[in-house]
Design an enzyme around this catalytic site. Structure first.
Site, mmCIF file in Angstrom:
data_model
loop_
_atom_site.group_PDB
_atom_site.id
_atom_site.type_symbol
_atom_site.label_atom_id
_atom_site.label_comp_id
_atom_site.label_asym_id
_atom_site.label_seq_id
_atom_site.Cartn_x
_atom_site.Cartn_y
_atom_site.Cartn_z
ATOM 1 N N ARG A 1 0.368 -12.366 -4.170
ATOM 2 C CA ARG A 1 -0.497 -13.349 -3.522
ATOM 3 C C ARG A 1 -1.568 -12.595 -2.726
ATOM 4 N NH1 ARG A 1 1.198 -16.463 -6.664
ATOM 5 N NH2 ARG A 1 2.324 -18.404 -6.302
ATOM 6 N N HIS B 1 -6.354 -14.391 -11.299
ATOM 7 C CA HIS B 1 -4.988 -14.929 -11.163
ATOM 8 C C HIS B 1 -4.416 -15.318 -12.542
ATOM 9 C CE1 HIS B 1 -2.165 -17.036 -8.081
ATOM 10 N NE2 HIS B 1 -1.495 -16.754 -9.196
HETATM 11 P P1 NAP Z 1 11.884 -13.429 -6.877
HETATM 12 O O1 NAP Z 1 12.768 -13.366 -8.068
HETATM 13 O O2 NAP Z 1 12.202 -14.398 -5.795
HETATM 14 O O3 NAP Z 1 11.861 -11.945 -6.255
HETATM 15 C C1 NAP Z 1 11.340 -11.684 -4.994
HETATM 16 C C2 NAP Z 1 11.723 -10.259 -4.592
HETATM 17 O O4 NAP Z 1 11.053 -9.957 -3.367
HETATM 18 C C3 NAP Z 1 13.213 -10.071 -4.357
HETATM 19 O O5 NAP Z 1 13.639 -8.817 -4.833
HETATM 20 C C4 NAP Z 1 13.326 -10.115 -2.836
HETATM 21 O O6 NAP Z 1 14.391 -9.369 -2.286
HETATM 22 C C5 NAP Z 1 12.021 -9.451 -2.451
HETATM 23 N N1 NAP Z 1 11.651 -9.799 -1.073
HETATM 24 C C6 NAP Z 1 11.414 -11.010 -0.543
HETATM 25 N N2 NAP Z 1 11.138 -10.913 0.778
HETATM 26 C C7 NAP Z 1 11.237 -9.609 1.086
HETATM 27 C C8 NAP Z 1 11.100 -8.864 2.286
HETATM 28 N N3 NAP Z 1 10.808 -9.461 3.455
HETATM 29 N N4 NAP Z 1 11.282 -7.529 2.237
HETATM 30 C C9 NAP Z 1 11.600 -6.900 1.076
HETATM 31 N N5 NAP Z 1 11.742 -7.554 -0.121
HETATM 32 C C10 NAP Z 1 11.569 -8.887 -0.093
HETATM 33 O O7 NAP Z 1 10.381 -13.700 -7.293
HETATM 34 P P2 NAP Z 1 9.671 -13.417 -8.702
HETATM 35 O O8 NAP Z 1 9.964 -14.485 -9.663
HETATM 36 O O9 NAP Z 1 9.949 -12.016 -9.096
HETATM 37 O O10 NAP Z 1 8.133 -13.581 -8.275
HETATM 38 C C11 NAP Z 1 7.553 -12.809 -7.233
HETATM 39 C C12 NAP Z 1 6.223 -13.370 -6.836
HETATM 40 O O11 NAP Z 1 5.245 -13.091 -7.831
HETATM 41 C C13 NAP Z 1 6.146 -14.885 -6.684
HETATM 42 O O12 NAP Z 1 6.624 -15.289 -5.422
HETATM 43 C C14 NAP Z 1 4.671 -15.181 -6.858
HETATM 44 O O13 NAP Z 1 4.016 -15.235 -5.608
HETATM 45 C C15 NAP Z 1 4.164 -13.998 -7.665
HETATM 46 N N6 NAP Z 1 3.668 -14.408 -8.983
HETATM 47 C C16 NAP Z 1 2.357 -14.207 -9.288
HETATM 48 C C17 NAP Z 1 1.877 -14.572 -10.534
HETATM 49 C C18 NAP Z 1 0.453 -14.324 -10.929
HETATM 50 O O14 NAP Z 1 0.009 -14.804 -11.964
HETATM 51 N N7 NAP Z 1 -0.295 -13.548 -10.179
HETATM 52 C C19 NAP Z 1 2.750 -15.167 -11.470
HETATM 53 C C20 NAP Z 1 4.077 -15.344 -11.108
HETATM 54 C C21 NAP Z 1 4.527 -14.969 -9.863
HETATM 55 P P3 NAP Z 1 15.919 -9.768 -2.589
HETATM 56 O O15 NAP Z 1 16.158 -9.359 -4.041
HETATM 57 O O16 NAP Z 1 16.709 -8.937 -1.646
HETATM 58 O O17 NAP Z 1 16.041 -11.251 -2.374
HETATM 59 C C1 GLV Z 2 1.683 -17.986 -10.163
HETATM 60 O O1 GLV Z 2 1.020 -17.401 -9.365
HETATM 61 C C2 GLV Z 2 3.039 -18.371 -9.951
HETATM 62 O O2 GLV Z 2 3.526 -18.232 -8.821
HETATM 63 O O3 GLV Z 2 3.682 -18.837 -10.918
#
Ligand code: NAP
Ligand code: GLV
Length: 306
Positions: free
Chosen positions: A221, A269
């Site tokens: 983000r 994005h």
């Molecule tokens: P997820 O499965 O919830 O993974 C989040 C990771 O971040 C987990 O390993 C978590 O730790 C870690 N985390 C959270 N808070 C933290 C902190 N304070 N300190 C250290 N580590 C922390 O999420 P995901 O599905 O991988 O997605 C991640 C993010 O990518 C989304 O939230 C979204 O904003 C972004 N995204 C962007 C796009 C785009 O097109 N640009 C698309 C999809 C997603 P734990 O394992 O210990 O819980």
């Molecule tokens: C895109 O940014 C998503 O969070 O799926």
């Protein structure tokens, strides 16, 4: 059963037809202020009124992976927030991050500049051991990205909130290990959720701990990054460049200084899009499970914000 849908500029008919095909008796309709309250909802960045007018909502399916837009709202206490987990996003994220990493590592920008100028110049090959990659966030997407980067032979470390074990990845956890994680990284990939704890986490203090010639890939983000701090570290030469897919204001305003920087690669994005068939199939499977009283993956823990 009534299912409400909110996605400005979204393919509403696709969602409605897809749900209606599985639940022909259900009432599936676009939510507007004043609509009758629903039992379940599919939504992306709805307004507060969406929840205020539907206090009995059993679950809301977020039409993306990140739930930061929902976490800014007051959500009825019994409403389960369920996000997309992977649904075709991990493969896209792997492609995007590996492309950014390899383009930088192989100096493809330099070769492109040379080619445009008609120059035939061979550079000394860089060593993977000089480009350790740090992945912030070892969740659904970050773990797949870390493993893919490892597959290319780069040293990889990951950072998460709770300690983790990922094959071939040196794992760090919690704020106590953040400095050690950063100091061991030259390329930094941000795949954290946006929460109170992670907003502005890519700042002068953290980015200056990367190895000299550091490179940032932010695909999470825009509010993770302090824009002015990135520019200052590029100016000082401590950072070599960045690939940014997300921004504080989207679309990135025309006057934003990032546009004029050749070391910054900008995309709108798109690193991991919500793929319609995969996402619909996942939401249908999860709703079927919930209706049968079974647990589902991707339930957001409201107290931690992701
Ligand atoms: P997820 O499965 O919830 O993974 C989040 C990771 O971040 C987990 O390993 C978590 O730790 C870690 N985390 C959270 N808070 C933290 C902190 N304070 N300190 C250290 N580590 C922390 O999420 P995901 O599905 O991988 O997605 C991640 C993010 O990518 C989304 O939230 C979204 O904003 C972004 N995204 C962007 C796009 C785009 O097109 N640009 C698309 C999809 C997603 P734990 O394992 O210990 O819980
Ligand atoms: C895109 O940014 C998503 O969070 O799926």
């Amino acid at each position: 059963m009534r299912i409400a849908l909110y996605q400005p500029d979204g393919p509403l008919e696709f969602w409605i037809n897809g749900l209606q095909a599985v639940w022909p008796q259900a009432e599936v309709a676009l939510w507007q202020p004043g609509s009758p309250p629903a039992d379940y909802a599919l939504a992306w960045a709805p307004p507060q009124a969406f929840f205020d007018e539907q206090p009995g909502l059993k679950a809301v399916f977020n039409l993306g992976a990140g739930v930061d837009a929902l976490m800014r709202l007051h959500i009825p206490p019994q409403t389960l927030v369920v996000r997309l987990d992977d649904a075709g996003m991990a493969a896209q994220m792997v492609e995007f991050v590996c492309h950014a990493l390899l383009r930088h590592f192989r100096d493809m920008d330099g070769y492109q500049t040379d080619a445009r100028a008609g120059r035939w110049v061979r550079r000394e090959p860089a060593l993977r051991s000089d480009f350790p990659v740090g992945v912030m966030g070892l969740g659904v997407l970050g773990t797949k990205v870390a493993q893919a980067v490892r597959g290319f032979g780069f040293p990889v470390q990951g950072w998460s909130r709770q300690p983790k074990a990922v094959d071939g990845v040196q794992c760090f956890a919690g704020s106590a290990q953040l400095d050690a994680f950063l100091a061991a990284s030259r390329v930094l990939v941000c795949l954290l959720p946006l929460t109170q704890d992670t907003e502005n986490i890519l700042n002068r203090h953290t980015l200056s701990q990367l190895k000299p010639g550091g490179y940032l890939v932010n695909v999470a983000r825009g509010a993770h990054l302090v824009d002015a701090d990135l520019l200052a570290l590029l100016d000082s030469g401590h950072l070599a460049g960045a690939t940014l897919d997300v921004f504080r204001t989207e679309p990135l305003p025309p006057q934003h200084p990032f546009w004029g920087r050749p070391q910054i690669h900008i995309t709108p994005h798109i690193s991991a899009r919500t793929l319609l068939p995969d996402s619909l199939a996942q939401i249908i499977a999860k709703l079927q499970a919930l209706l049968q009283g079974q647990p589902v993956a991707g339930v957001v823990q409201l107290e931690r914000g992701y």
